[in-house]
Design a protein around this motif. Structure first.
Motif, mmCIF file in Angstrom:
data_model
loop_
_atom_site.group_PDB
_atom_site.id
_atom_site.type_symbol
_atom_site.label_atom_id
_atom_site.label_comp_id
_atom_site.label_asym_id
_atom_site.label_seq_id
_atom_site.Cartn_x
_atom_site.Cartn_y
_atom_site.Cartn_z
ATOM 1 N N THR A 46 0.847 -1.179 0.000
ATOM 2 C CA THR A 46 0.000 0.000 0.000
ATOM 3 C C THR A 46 0.885 1.231 0.000
ATOM 4 N N GLY A 47 0.665 2.061 -0.992
ATOM 5 C CA GLY A 47 1.444 3.288 -1.115
ATOM 6 C C GLY A 47 0.544 4.501 -1.053
ATOM 7 N N THR A 48 1.044 5.587 -1.542
ATOM 8 C CA THR A 48 0.317 6.847 -1.522
ATOM 9 C C THR A 48 -0.992 6.757 -2.297
ATOM 10 N N TYR A 49 -0.993 6.012 -3.390
ATOM 11 C CA TYR A 49 -2.166 5.945 -4.250
ATOM 12 C C TYR A 49 -2.993 4.690 -4.031
ATOM 13 N N GLY A 50 -2.791 4.006 -2.918
ATOM 14 C CA GLY A 50 -3.573 2.821 -2.606
ATOM 15 C C GLY A 50 -2.784 1.542 -2.812
ATOM 16 N N PRO A 51 -3.474 0.393 -2.769
ATOM 17 C CA PRO A 51 -2.787 -0.891 -2.884
ATOM 18 C C PRO A 51 -2.257 -1.134 -4.296
ATOM 19 N N THR A 52 -1.100 -1.766 -4.360
ATOM 20 C CA THR A 52 -0.453 -2.113 -5.623
ATOM 21 C C THR A 52 -0.052 -3.577 -5.572
ATOM 22 N N GLY A 53 -0.341 -4.320 -6.639
ATOM 23 C CA GLY A 53 0.050 -5.722 -6.705
ATOM 24 C C GLY A 53 1.316 -5.892 -7.524
ATOM 25 N N HIS A 54 2.193 -6.771 -7.059
ATOM 26 C CA HIS A 54 3.430 -7.086 -7.764
ATOM 27 C C HIS A 54 3.417 -8.585 -8.058
ATOM 28 N N CYS A 55 3.434 -8.956 -9.324
ATOM 29 C CA CYS A 55 3.416 -10.361 -9.734
ATOM 30 C C CYS A 55 4.835 -10.908 -9.661
ATOM 31 N N MET A 56 5.024 -11.935 -8.851
ATOM 32 C CA MET A 56 6.347 -12.504 -8.612
ATOM 33 C C MET A 56 6.395 -13.953 -9.089
ATOM 34 N N MET A 57 7.569 -14.378 -9.540
ATOM 35 C CA MET A 57 7.795 -15.773 -9.932
ATOM 36 C C MET A 57 9.148 -16.225 -9.424
ATOM 37 N N ARG A 58 9.196 -17.490 -9.042
ATOM 38 C CA ARG A 58 10.466 -18.119 -8.676
ATOM 39 C C ARG A 58 10.792 -19.113 -9.780
ATOM 40 N N ILE A 59 11.997 -19.017 -10.303
ATOM 41 C CA ILE A 59 12.430 -19.875 -11.404
ATOM 42 C C ILE A 59 13.713 -20.575 -11.004
#
Length: 98
Positions: A46-59
């Protein structure tokens, strides 16, 4: 202290941080590997402009190294756990191998 020296001392650290970020991104684009997706998740913050999603992968690369990367939403949706992937130099994201 002169104004120009004060300006240089205040902007210098910011410039160094920007150079470090740019070099990390350039290194990620020039990286190349083949491997298998072993995990994927969405991390939220959650930042200044609200929640943000970060798509992560483990390879797990064929050479044995483990990579944790952030990908865009389209790449996240197109790859699942167990998929074989290849990342070529110059490409931003890995793709499913043929």
């Amino acid at each position: 202290m002169s104004n120009s020296l004060l300006l240089l001392l205040s902007i210098g650290p910011l410039a160094m941080v920007l150079v470090m970020i740019a070099s990390q991104r350039a290194g990620a684009v020039n990286d190349a590997y083949t491997g298998e997706v072993t995990g994927r998740w969405v991390r939220s913050s959650t930042g200044t402009y609200g929640p943000t999603g970060h798509c992560m992968m483990r390879i797990r690369a064929d050479e044995g190294r483990e990579l944790t990367i952030e990908v865009n939403g389209r790449t996240y949706q197109s790859l699942g756990v167990g998929d074989r992937v290849v990342k070529v130099p110059g490409a931003r994201w890995p793709v499913r191998s043929e």
